[in-house]
Design a protein around this motif. Structure first.
Motif, short mmCIF file in Angstrom:
data_model
loop_
_atom_site.label_atom_id
_atom_site.label_comp_id
_atom_site.label_asym_id
_atom_site.label_seq_id
_atom_site.Cartn_x
_atom_site.Cartn_y
_atom_site.Cartn_z
N ASN A 1 0.84 -1.20 0.00
CA ASN A 1 0.00 0.00 0.00
C ASN A 1 0.88 1.25 0.00
O ASN A 1 1.62 1.49 0.95
N PRO A 2 0.82 2.05 -1.07
CA PRO A 2 -0.03 1.88 -2.25
C PRO A 2 0.55 0.85 -3.23
O PRO A 2 1.75 0.55 -3.19
N LEU A 3 -0.31 0.34 -4.11
CA LEU A 3 0.13 -0.51 -5.21
C LEU A 3 0.12 0.34 -6.48
O LEU A 3 -0.89 0.93 -6.83
N PHE A 4 1.29 0.41 -7.13
CA PHE A 4 1.44 1.21 -8.34
C PHE A 4 1.79 0.27 -9.49
O PHE A 4 2.88 -0.30 -9.53
N ILE A 5 0.84 0.07 -10.41
CA ILE A 5 1.04 -0.84 -11.54
C ILE A 5 1.28 -0.01 -12.80
O ILE A 5 0.50 0.90 -13.10
N PHE A 6 2.36 -0.30 -13.51
CA PHE A 6 2.65 0.49 -14.71
C PHE A 6 3.04 -0.43 -15.86
O PHE A 6 3.43 -1.59 -15.68
N GLY A 7 2.91 0.09 -17.07
CA GLY A 7 3.24 -0.66 -18.27
C GLY A 7 2.62 0.00 -19.49
O GLY A 7 1.79 0.91 -19.36
N PRO A 8 3.01 -0.42 -20.69
CA PRO A 8 2.49 0.20 -21.91
C PRO A 8 1.00 -0.06 -22.09
O PRO A 8 0.39 -0.87 -21.40
N THR A 9 0.43 0.66 -23.04
CA THR A 9 -1.00 0.53 -23.32
C THR A 9 -1.36 -0.87 -23.78
O THR A 9 -0.64 -1.49 -24.56
N GLY A 10 -2.49 -1.38 -23.26
CA GLY A 10 -3.04 -2.63 -23.75
C GLY A 10 -2.49 -3.90 -23.14
O GLY A 10 -2.72 -4.99 -23.66
N VAL A 11 -1.75 -3.80 -22.00
CA VAL A 11 -1.18 -5.01 -21.40
C VAL A 11 -2.01 -5.55 -20.25
O VAL A 11 -1.62 -6.53 -19.62
N SER B 1 -0.49 3.38 -14.29
CA SER B 1 0.14 4.42 -15.10
C SER B 1 0.83 3.78 -16.29
O SER B 1 1.10 2.57 -16.28
N ASP B 2 1.13 4.58 -17.30
CA ASP B 2 1.84 4.05 -18.46
C ASP B 2 3.35 4.05 -18.25
O ASP B 2 4.10 3.56 -19.09
N CYS B 3 3.81 4.62 -17.14
CA CYS B 3 5.24 4.63 -16.85
C CYS B 3 5.46 4.57 -15.34
O CYS B 3 4.53 4.81 -14.55
N SER B 4 6.67 4.28 -14.92
CA SER B 4 6.98 4.15 -13.50
C SER B 4 7.04 5.53 -12.85
O SER B 4 7.20 6.55 -13.53
N PRO B 5 6.94 5.59 -11.50
CA PRO B 5 7.05 6.89 -10.82
C PRO B 5 8.35 7.62 -11.15
O PRO B 5 8.37 8.85 -11.24
N ALA B 6 9.43 6.87 -11.35
CA ALA B 6 10.72 7.49 -11.64
C ALA B 6 10.73 8.19 -13.00
O ALA B 6 11.53 9.11 -13.23
N GLU B 7 9.86 7.78 -13.91
CA GLU B 7 9.82 8.35 -15.26
C GLU B 7 8.75 9.42 -15.42
O GLU B 7 8.65 10.05 -16.49
N MET B 8 7.94 9.64 -14.40
CA MET B 8 6.83 10.59 -14.52
C MET B 8 7.32 12.03 -14.45
O MET B 8 8.14 12.37 -13.60
N GLU B 9 6.79 12.86 -15.33
CA GLU B 9 7.11 14.28 -15.36
C GLU B 9 5.85 15.09 -15.09
O GLU B 9 4.74 14.62 -15.31
N GLY B 10 6.05 16.33 -14.62
CA GLY B 10 4.91 17.20 -14.38
C GLY B 10 4.18 16.90 -13.09
O GLY B 10 3.02 17.29 -12.93
N PHE B 11 4.84 16.21 -12.15
CA PHE B 11 4.24 15.89 -10.85
C PHE B 11 5.09 16.48 -9.73
O PHE B 11 6.33 16.56 -9.84
N GLU B 12 4.43 16.86 -8.64
CA GLU B 12 5.15 17.35 -7.47
C GLU B 12 5.99 16.23 -6.87
O GLU B 12 5.55 15.07 -6.81
#
Length: 463
Positions: free
Chosen positions: A163-173, A265-276
């Motif tokens: 907690n939290p669970l953050f699942i990421f990967g490309p579209t359609g998986v 998300s489509d990308c991991s937290p480390a790759e996210m831009e535009g977030f605090e």
């Protein structure tokens, strides 16, 4: 003498038959029968869930008009079908999503949970699609870790290791399927649990409405009362600081009170831009897990499951052919099966290897011409009569900006370039390219000219 429900439905079918081409009527209405009409509720027997999707998406105006004329106003429409062919125990009832085209389970409220209306404890619509359950979720080495963690949370929500669970990967998986399956299992084990699935865009829209109406306190109170909050496509909150700040405080409240938070998300937290930074740090508090591109084993399992659900018999050769050539996403695999059913139904033929190859060729362009980024860019600029050099500038003129977004979209669609690679060629960020591609996808159903432009440009590229 009053007419029985079969006679009424036959009148309905005749009206529909008079308003659509004969081949379409034979394909989609000939095998649909009435199970009953009682208390202003009409139940139709259809061959499969695929028929429901087609009737709702393509023929709801004709169907609705015929029902109103024969049965009167205010009729509730339900579909009944067997999830497994010739197996009545797998029967499912789905309610028509009038007036929208979203399929809802029978008895669902049919509207997003409203944070501005006081609701009794436990009396919220979780907004979960019954089809996205663990029983319908196929597992292999490419998604085994995410599947196992999801099962752990769903079977015992009191354990907060993830907690939290953050699942990421490309579209359609399969991200949306997995996170909804967790919510469905939690509700099955504890019907009183307050579970809510919501997209980040809907969350943003609700927050904007709350601000405009001066009801942000009600908004906070509603979301802070949730036991399991599932947010899909969290990357869509990019560059929305006010909404991010709101979600930050809701996140803190839920986490501190032992409530489960699940995000995709489509990308991991480390790759996210535009977030605090403080919000990204919270995304990493629990467990981040990636859903990989589907491997061959998973692709075969998905095809077998989809065929079984739609009552379609696929030979091993057909399954192997599709699995070997459609490799990018589960969504593409399911789309090929839908196309196979549609083609076989309209042509009234069995699904053969040749038919499968024909559908695959149209879907994924097996013999695709070798295309690179420069070819795409030049084709777009030639079509719009723009100097190619302008695409690589910082110009924000509408015609330049639109052409640049089309380049990004076609580079992703045709060449399958990663977002980061497209961004590097144009001097833009991964997030900017992602936004551009989504923007084009959202505009296409609304702008016929854009659709025509894209078809013409793609045709010129593939000549």
């Amino acid at each position: 003498m009053p007419k029985n429900h079969q006679q009424l439905w036959e009148e309905c079918r005749q009206l529909i038959k008079d308003n659509i081409p004969p081949a379409q009527y034979d394909a989609w209405f000939r095998d649909v029968t009435s199970l009953g009409f009682d208390d202003m509720s009409l139940t139709l027997m259809v061959p499969s869930a695929f028929f429901v999707e087609q009737l709702e998406e393509r023929y709801l105006p004709q169907l609705g008009a015929a029902i109103r004329r024969v049965y009167g106003q205010g009729v509730k429409l339900y579909y009944h079908f067997n999830q497994v062919k010739d197996e009545p125990r797998s029967a499912v009832n789905l309610r028509s999503a009038e007036p929208s085209a979203t399929i809802l389970t029978a008895g669902a409220k049919g509207a997003p949970a409203n944070p501005f209306v006081a609701q009794p404890v436990g009396d919220i619509d979780p907004q979960l699609n019954a089809r996205y359950n663990f029983e319908n979720y196929c597992c292999s080495m490419s998604n085994k870790v995410a599947w196992g963690i999801g099962q752990s949370i769903a079977n015992d929500p009191s354990i907060k290791t993830f907690n939290p669970l953050f699942i990421f990967g490309p579209t359609g998986v399969g991200k949306t399927h997995l996170i909804q399956a967790i919510g469905i299992r939690i509700k099955e084990r504890d019907p009183g649990a307050k579970v809510l699935y919501v997209t980040a865009r809907l969350f943003q829209s609700q927050y904007t409405t709350a601000e405009a109406k001066g009801t942000t306190n009600s908004f906070f109170h509603f979301y802070q009362s949730i036991d399991t909050l599932i947010i899909d496509d969290i990357q869509d909150l990019r560059d929305k600081p006010a909404t991010q700040n709101t979600f930050f405080h809701i996140f803190n409240h839920l986490h501190q009170n032992g409530k489960q938070i699940i995000m995709s998300s489509d990308c991991s937290p480390a790759e996210m831009e535009g977030f605090e930074a403080r919000l990204l740090s919270r995304f990493r508090w629990g467990m981040s897990v990636k859903l990989e591109m589907p491997d061959l084993d998973l692709r075969r399992k998905v095809l077998e499951r989809k065929a079984e659900q739609d009552g379609l018999e696929l030979s091993g050769d057909v399954i192997d052919c599709i699995a070997a050539n459609v490799t990018d996403s589960i969504r593409e695999l399911e789309g090929v099966v839908v196309s196979l059913i549609g083609r076989a139904t309209v042509l009234n033929v069995d699904v053969s290897l040749d038919l499968a190859r024909s559908v695959i060729a149209n879907a994924v362009r097996i013999n695709r011409k070798q295309v690179n980024f420069e070819i795409v860019t030049n084709a777009v600029c030639t079509y719009y009569d723009i100097d190619p050099d302008l695409i690589f500038t910082k110009s924000r003129k509408r015609e330049i900006s639109d052409a640049r977004q089309v380049v990004m979209y076609l580079a992703k669609k045709i060449i399958k370039m990663p977002f980061t690679a497209i961004g590097a060629r144009l001097g833009r960020s991964h997030a900017t390219v992602l936004y551009a591609c989504k923007n084009i996808e959202e505009r296409m159903p609304l702008e016929k000219q854009l659709n025509d432009d894209l078809l013409a440009i793609e045709a010129s590229i593939m000549e």
